[in-house]
Enzyme design. Structure first.
Site, PDB file in Angstrom:
ATOM      1  N   HIS A 119       0.861  -1.185   0.000  1.00 18.49           N
ATOM      2  CA  HIS A 119       0.000   0.000   0.000  1.00 18.49           C
ATOM      3  C   HIS A 119       0.902   1.243   0.000  1.00 18.49           C
ATOM      4  CE1 HIS A 119      -2.811   2.884   1.974  1.00 18.49           C
ATOM      5  NE2 HIS A 119      -3.768   2.126   1.478  1.00 18.49           N
ATOM      6  N   ASP A 196       3.068  -5.130   7.570  1.00 18.09           N
ATOM      7  CA  ASP A 196       1.849  -4.327   7.532  1.00 18.09           C
ATOM      8  C   ASP A 196       0.669  -5.300   7.661  1.00 18.09           C
ATOM      9  OD1 ASP A 196      -0.398  -2.919   6.927  1.00 18.09           O
ATOM     10  OD2 ASP A 196       0.315  -2.156   4.997  1.00 18.09           O
ATOM     11  N   GLN A 199      -4.447  -5.609   6.582  1.00 15.00           N
ATOM     12  CA  GLN A 199      -5.443  -6.505   5.971  1.00 15.00           C
ATOM     13  C   GLN A 199      -5.349  -7.928   6.524  1.00 15.00           C
ATOM     14  OE1 GLN A 199      -7.867  -5.405   4.239  1.00 15.00           O
ATOM     15  NE2 GLN A 199      -7.124  -3.439   3.481  1.00 15.00           N
ATOM     16  N   LYS A 222     -10.471  -1.007  10.427  1.00 17.98           N
ATOM     17  CA  LYS A 222     -10.660  -2.151   9.524  1.00 17.98           C
ATOM     18  C   LYS A 222     -11.033  -3.405  10.304  1.00 17.98           C
ATOM     19  CE  LYS A 222      -7.259  -0.411   6.193  1.00 17.98           C
ATOM     20  NZ  LYS A 222      -8.001   0.021   5.009  1.00 17.98           N
ATOM     21  N   CYS A 362      -4.727   2.563  -3.737  1.00 16.76           N
ATOM     22  CA  CYS A 362      -3.498   3.049  -3.072  1.00 16.76           C
ATOM     23  C   CYS A 362      -2.342   2.081  -3.285  1.00 16.76           C
ATOM     24  CB  CYS A 362      -3.714   3.292  -1.585  1.00 16.76           C
ATOM     25  SG  CYS A 362      -4.917   4.552  -1.235  1.00 16.76           S
TER      26      CYS A 362
HETATM   27  N1  PMP Z   1      -1.875  -1.046   4.500  1.00 17.97           N
HETATM   28  C1  PMP Z   1      -2.826  -1.710   3.860  1.00 17.97           C
HETATM   29  C2  PMP Z   1      -2.508  -3.075   3.304  1.00 17.97           C
HETATM   30  C3  PMP Z   1      -4.091  -1.157   3.717  1.00 17.97           C
HETATM   31  O1  PMP Z   1      -5.043  -1.841   3.071  1.00 17.97           O
HETATM   32  C4  PMP Z   1      -4.349   0.129   4.250  1.00 17.97           C
HETATM   33  C5  PMP Z   1      -5.704   0.786   4.099  1.00 17.97           C
HETATM   34  N2  PMP Z   1      -6.319   0.621   2.871  1.00 17.97           N
HETATM   35  C6  PMP Z   1      -3.314   0.776   4.922  1.00 17.97           C
HETATM   36  C7  PMP Z   1      -2.086   0.161   5.037  1.00 17.97           C
HETATM   37  C8  PMP Z   1      -3.493   2.126   5.502  1.00 17.97           C
HETATM   38  O2  PMP Z   1      -4.457   2.118   6.506  1.00 17.97           O
HETATM   39  P1  PMP Z   1      -4.962   3.476   7.142  1.00 17.97           P
HETATM   40  O3  PMP Z   1      -5.480   4.298   6.010  1.00 17.97           O
HETATM   41  O4  PMP Z   1      -6.004   3.061   8.100  1.00 17.97           O
HETATM   42  O5  PMP Z   1      -3.780   4.092   7.788  1.00 17.97           O
END
Ligand code: PMP
Length: 407
Positions: A119, A196, A199, A222, A362
């Protein structure tokens, strides 16, 4: 099948004549009434500034905050609650690591190894660190299904590697990456590993004492909690190597005119008045997930995934991404509809009250490496039903006709 939707009022409510089939859980999940009520109860009865006051409300807020720290540490299998730092979200946790760890540890000639499926929040902070330190960014590339390649893991992690930062599960295709192998390889070269878990923590049973990353990050929103609360897990020994990220109240031990000493870990990484209300929501969200059992969450999502793939596989107008091997996939399905821009698909589905995501998710470097700009994405949580998927299938069958193409 258990009806979890009964706890999610937004999913029962009719909007323009039908309920919402919510299939955008990788972006954010809905909150059960237990979480909503706990936030209200906290604000009604216990709101106070934690760690600072001698009075009842401040003590109560501190208790709730610190008990949740312990609960989070148990939920992910950390060895002690001091290894849990509350942040705003996964993005802030990753920025904290980039500034407080990366900036101090890296120099020219070093390499930062990232997964191509990362991401943006796990790419952009490292680009900033790369510019400031001269360390080079290297990517582990994926195969055509979005799985990080074994040979890439083998070759890209080497003696120049100082940090490896990868997503456990990709938010685009829902691929579970072989983080065990990545961690093992990184350890051969004493590189620091950041996982990370944005997910993965909400969907899989993760035990950091077994997985053994140096750091792991995730976001509360999430996994049923509020927006604005996130977590950074770090091995205590690693946290000791880090300087504070943000400076100000609450993170200090003593402030003199020109010099300050800092609080103990984890407080030195939590500057300013904290989001206790968010912490409350995370506490109840964890209770809720524990009550269901993470194995059941995972199994339910796997069933939904298999059902969706079986319903989509014969549709000639659908290009499915991520491959058929469901052993390393979670409840995320990315696809394109022939001749139709993903944004149009999402807009048309919204007319049927079906919430999906479209775009680059993203993850522009990954999308580019796969040869496209955007996809449609549906993503499940345990409260989704086969009926949600049936509604989705029925609606996508109409999309091409809606735009004047032969179906
Ligand atoms: N890493 C991953 C794999 C994500 O899917 C996301 C959110 N789509 C993030 C990081 C960032 O999360 P946040 O916007 O809650 O900081």
């Amino acid at each position: 099948m258990i009806n979890y939707k009964k706890d999610f009022e937004v999913l029962q409510k009719e909007v323009n004549g039908s309920t919402i089939a919510y299939l955008d859980n990788a972006a954010t999940t809905q909150k059960p009434k237990q979480v909503i009520e706990a936030i209200r109860n906290y604000n009604k009865n216990y709101n106070g500034s934690p760690h600072r006051g001698a009075h009842y409300l401040s003590i109560k807020a501190t208790e709730i905050y610190e008990e949740t720290r312990k609960k989070v540490s148990e939920f992910i299998g950390a060895s002690k609650s001091e290894e849990i730092i509350f942040t705003k979200n996964a993005t802030e946790s990753l920025n904290l690591l980039a500034y407080s760890y990366g900036l101090n540890q890296l120099k020219e000639g070093d390499e930062i190894v990232l997964g191509i499926t990362n991401h943006h929040s796990n790419i952009v902070p490292w680009q900033m660190i790369s510019e400031k330190t001269g360390a080079k960014i290297v990517y582990i590339m994926s195969d055509k299904n979005g799985q990080l390649k074994k040979e890439e893991i083998e070759s890209k992690i080497n003696k120049k590697t100082k940090i490896v930062s990868v997503s456990h599960v990709s938010n685009t295709f829902g691929i579970i990456h072989p983080v065990e192998e990545i961690i093992k390889k990184a350890k051969e070269f004493s590189a620091t590993v950041i996982i990370d878990g944005a997910q993965s923590i909400p969907h899989l049973k993760i035990d950091v004492s077994k997985l053994d990353p140096d750091f792991l990050v995730f976001s509360g929103h999430k996994m049923l909690a509020s927006m604005g609360i996130g977590v950074l897990y770090g091995k205590f020994e690693k946290l000791k190597e880090m300087s504070p990220f943000l400076f100000g109240g609450d993170m200090i031990e003593y402030v003199d005119l020109y010099k300050t000493t800092y609080e103990e870990i984890p407080y030195r990484f939590e500057a300013g008045t904290q989001n206790v209300e968010g912490v409350v929501s995370l506490s109840v969200a964890i209770d809720y997930l524990n009550n269901i059992g993470m194995e059941n969450v995972e199994n339910k999502e796997k069933e939904l995934l298999k059902y969706t793939l079986s319903r989509l596989k014969d549709k000639h107008f659908i290009e499915l991404h991520g491959g058929n091997d469901t052993s390393y996939r979670t409840g995320i399905v990315s696809f394109n509809i022939k001749d139709v821009h993903p944004h149009d698909v999402a807009t048309i589905l919204d007319e049927y009250n079906i919430a999906i995501r479209s775009g680059h998710h993203c993850a522009q470097p990954f999308m580019k490496s796969m040869g496209f700009n955007s996809t449609c994405r549906i993503s499940f949580y345990f409260y989704n039903t086969f009926e949600d998927i049936d509604r989705f299938i029925e609606a996508i069958e109409k999309v091409r006709g809606y735009l004047g193409y032969e179906s």
